[in-house]
Structures are given as structure tokens and as C-alpha cells.
Design a protein around this motif. Structure first.
Motif, PDB file in Angstrom:
ATOM      1  N   PHE A  96       9.290  15.242  -2.947  1.00 25.31           N
ATOM      2  CA  PHE A  96       8.984  13.328  -2.567  1.00 25.31           C
ATOM      3  C   PHE A  96       9.284  13.158  -1.850  1.00 25.31           C
ATOM      4  CE2 PHE A  96      10.680   8.956  -3.944  1.00 25.31           C
ATOM      5  CZ  PHE A  96      10.655   8.953  -4.310  1.00 25.31           C
ATOM      6  N   ASN A  97      10.778  13.530  -0.988  1.00 29.24           N
ATOM      7  CA  ASN A  97      10.933  12.656   0.840  1.00 29.24           C
ATOM      8  C   ASN A  97       9.815  13.180   1.591  1.00 29.24           C
ATOM      9  OD1 ASN A  97      13.365  12.070  -0.495  1.00 29.24           O
ATOM     10  ND2 ASN A  97      15.319  13.300  -0.295  1.00 29.24           N
ATOM     11  N   LYS A  98       9.576  14.436   1.380  1.00 36.21           N
ATOM     12  CA  LYS A  98       8.412  14.811   2.293  1.00 36.21           C
ATOM     13  C   LYS A  98       7.549  13.499   2.139  1.00 36.21           C
ATOM     14  CE  LYS A  98       9.274  18.556   3.463  1.00 36.21           C
ATOM     15  NZ  LYS A  98       8.490  21.135   3.456  1.00 36.21           N
ATOM     16  N   THR A  99       7.141  13.378   1.148  1.00 35.16           N
ATOM     17  CA  THR A  99       5.298  12.773   0.543  1.00 35.16           C
ATOM     18  C   THR A  99       5.598  11.227   1.404  1.00 35.16           C
ATOM     19  OG1 THR A  99       5.330  14.344  -1.021  1.00 35.16           O
ATOM     20  CG2 THR A  99       4.511  11.965  -0.585  1.00 35.16           C
ATOM     21  N   PRO A 154       0.566  -0.936  -0.400  1.00 34.69           N
ATOM     22  CA  PRO A 154       0.344  -0.165  -0.348  1.00 34.69           C
ATOM     23  C   PRO A 154       0.848   1.336   0.055  1.00 34.69           C
ATOM     24  CG  PRO A 154      -0.983  -1.709   2.047  1.00 34.69           C
ATOM     25  CD  PRO A 154       0.289  -1.756   1.247  1.00 34.69           C
ATOM     26  N   LEU A 155       2.039   1.174   0.667  1.00 36.17           N
ATOM     27  CA  LEU A 155       3.154   2.571   0.339  1.00 36.17           C
ATOM     28  C   LEU A 155       3.288   2.649  -1.068  1.00 36.17           C
ATOM     29  CD1 LEU A 155       5.305   1.697   3.778  1.00 36.17           C
ATOM     30  CD2 LEU A 155       3.759   2.973   3.883  1.00 36.17           C
ATOM     31  N   THR A 156       4.181   1.546  -1.123  1.00 33.99           N
ATOM     32  CA  THR A 156       4.037   1.924  -3.009  1.00 33.99           C
ATOM     33  C   THR A 156       3.385   2.507  -3.783  1.00 33.99           C
ATOM     34  OG1 THR A 156       5.860   0.041  -2.524  1.00 33.99           O
ATOM     35  CG2 THR A 156       5.348   1.204  -5.164  1.00 33.99           C
ATOM     36  N   ARG A 157       1.866   2.156  -3.901  1.00 31.35           N
ATOM     37  CA  ARG A 157       0.701   2.271  -4.469  1.00 31.35           C
ATOM     38  C   ARG A 157       0.659   3.737  -3.767  1.00 31.35           C
ATOM     39  NH1 ARG A 157      -3.906   3.635  -3.554  1.00 31.35           N
ATOM     40  NH2 ARG A 157      -3.993   2.042  -1.663  1.00 31.35           N
ATOM     41  N   LYS A 158       0.496   4.145  -2.677  1.00 29.99           N
ATOM     42  CA  LYS A 158      -0.294   5.521  -2.268  1.00 29.99           C
ATOM     43  C   LYS A 158       0.925   6.295  -2.874  1.00 29.99           C
ATOM     44  CE  LYS A 158      -1.705   3.765   1.530  1.00 29.99           C
ATOM     45  NZ  LYS A 158      -2.743   4.306   3.216  1.00 29.99           N
ATOM     46  N   LEU A 159       2.481   6.079  -2.866  1.00 32.61           N
ATOM     47  CA  LEU A 159       3.096   6.896  -3.355  1.00 32.61           C
ATOM     48  C   LEU A 159       3.654   7.299  -4.878  1.00 32.61           C
ATOM     49  CD1 LEU A 159       5.974   8.748  -2.555  1.00 32.61           C
ATOM     50  CD2 LEU A 159       7.388   6.827  -2.946  1.00 32.61           C
ATOM     51  N   TRP A 160       3.332   6.384  -5.582  1.00 36.47           N
ATOM     52  CA  TRP A 160       3.720   5.990  -6.942  1.00 36.47           C
ATOM     53  C   TRP A 160       1.950   7.153  -7.392  1.00 36.47           C
ATOM     54  CZ3 TRP A 160      -0.417   3.937 -10.018  1.00 36.47           C
ATOM     55  CH2 TRP A 160      -0.579   4.271 -11.250  1.00 36.47           C
ATOM     56  N   GLN A 161       0.856   7.315  -6.862  1.00 35.13           N
ATOM     57  CA  GLN A 161      -0.520   7.865  -7.453  1.00 35.13           C
ATOM     58  C   GLN A 161       0.488   9.703  -6.587  1.00 35.13           C
ATOM     59  OE1 GLN A 161      -3.307   5.712  -4.924  1.00 35.13           O
ATOM     60  NE2 GLN A 161      -4.171   4.934  -6.595  1.00 35.13           N
ATOM     61  N   ALA A 162       0.435   9.748  -5.113  1.00 36.18           N
ATOM     62  CA  ALA A 162       0.768  10.935  -5.287  1.00 36.18           C
ATOM     63  C   ALA A 162       1.294  11.106  -5.794  1.00 36.18           C
ATOM     64  CB  ALA A 162       1.351  10.988  -3.293  1.00 36.18           C
ATOM     65  N   VAL A 163       3.141  10.962  -7.222  1.00 36.69           N
ATOM     66  CA  VAL A 163       4.260  11.231  -7.411  1.00 36.69           C
ATOM     67  C   VAL A 163       2.800  11.639  -8.840  1.00 36.69           C
ATOM     68  CG1 VAL A 163       6.198  10.731  -9.108  1.00 36.69           C
ATOM     69  CG2 VAL A 163       6.125  10.039  -6.552  1.00 36.69           C
TER      70      VAL A 163
END
Length: 120
Positions: free
Chosen positions: A78-81, A3-12
Motif C-alpha cells: 500500500f505504501n509503495k503504491t 485523481p490520486l484518491t481515485r487511482k489509489l482506491w482502484q489499485a487497492v
């Protein structure tokens, strides 16, 4: 970590849209597979604990996504997100491992033994 990867990818994907100056800011599902491919290439003896897996996740996510960024502001965002998403899902105790910047490399391993079957 999924889920972390999916959320990060969606935010980016939502925030970092392509522009004429940043035409290479195109993020698709292939990026997710590259993150997982990199994580799966790690040998089990190295990635055997949660803190190491989180550091590996950070390394691979940064390698696949953040290496495209052309200015420091994008990298800071990116790092903050990444920190915020990890804190929401993991809590403070495990999030501190995401903040640590470790490198995972394979070129420092010993060379494989010569078997005599290698082409010249």
C-alpha cells in the motif's frame, strides 16, 4: 488530490481481493467518501498549504484503507503504491510530503467553553 484518491482506491480494489483469511478486504465507494469526510473535518488553519494537505491525504487514506490490512506485506504494498501514484501525478518535489508520516488528531484541542446550555 481527487485523481490520486481515485487511482489509489482502484489499485487497492484490484489488488486486495477478499479471501477466506481476509474476508474484510472489501473496498467500495464508501471508502472514498470516508477519506474526503476526514479531510473536510480538518480546520482551515491547519490545512492551509499543499504539503500539509498531502500529509492529511496520506493520513486519511491510510486510516480508511490500510487500517484493514492484517499483514505487514499488504501495508508495504500500500505504501509503495501510494508513493508511485503520487510520483506519477505530482512529481518528486511534492511526493516527498506523501512519504512523511504525520498524525492529525482533534482530541488535543482545548475543550469548548461552557455556555450553560449543555444537558446535565
Amino acid at each position: 488530490v481527487v485523481p490520486l484518491t481515485r487511482k489509489l482506491w482502484q489499485a487497492v480494489k484490484i489488488k486486495m481481493l477478499p479471501t477466506p483469511a481476509k474476508f474484510h478486504y472489501i473496498f467500495n465507494l464508501r471508502d472514498l467518501s470516508r477519506i474526503w469526510e476526514g479531510m473536510l473535518k480538518c480546520i482551515p488553519e491547519v490545512a492551509c498549504e499543499s504539503p500539509i494537505i498531502l500529509k492529511l491525504w496520506r493520513h486519511e487514506s491510510t486510516r480508511v484503507i490500510a487500517d484493514r490490512f492484517t499483514n505487514p506485506e499488504d501495508l508495504v504494498w500500500f505504501n509503495k503504491t501510494m508513493q508511485n501514484i503520487a510520483e506519477e501525478d505530482l512529481g518528486e518535489e511534492l511526493t516527498k510530503h506523501v512519504a512523511e508520516d504525520d498524525w492529525f488528531v482533534s482530541f488535543l484541542r482545548d475543550a469548548p467553553d461552557v455556555t450553560g446550555e449543555e444537558p446535565d
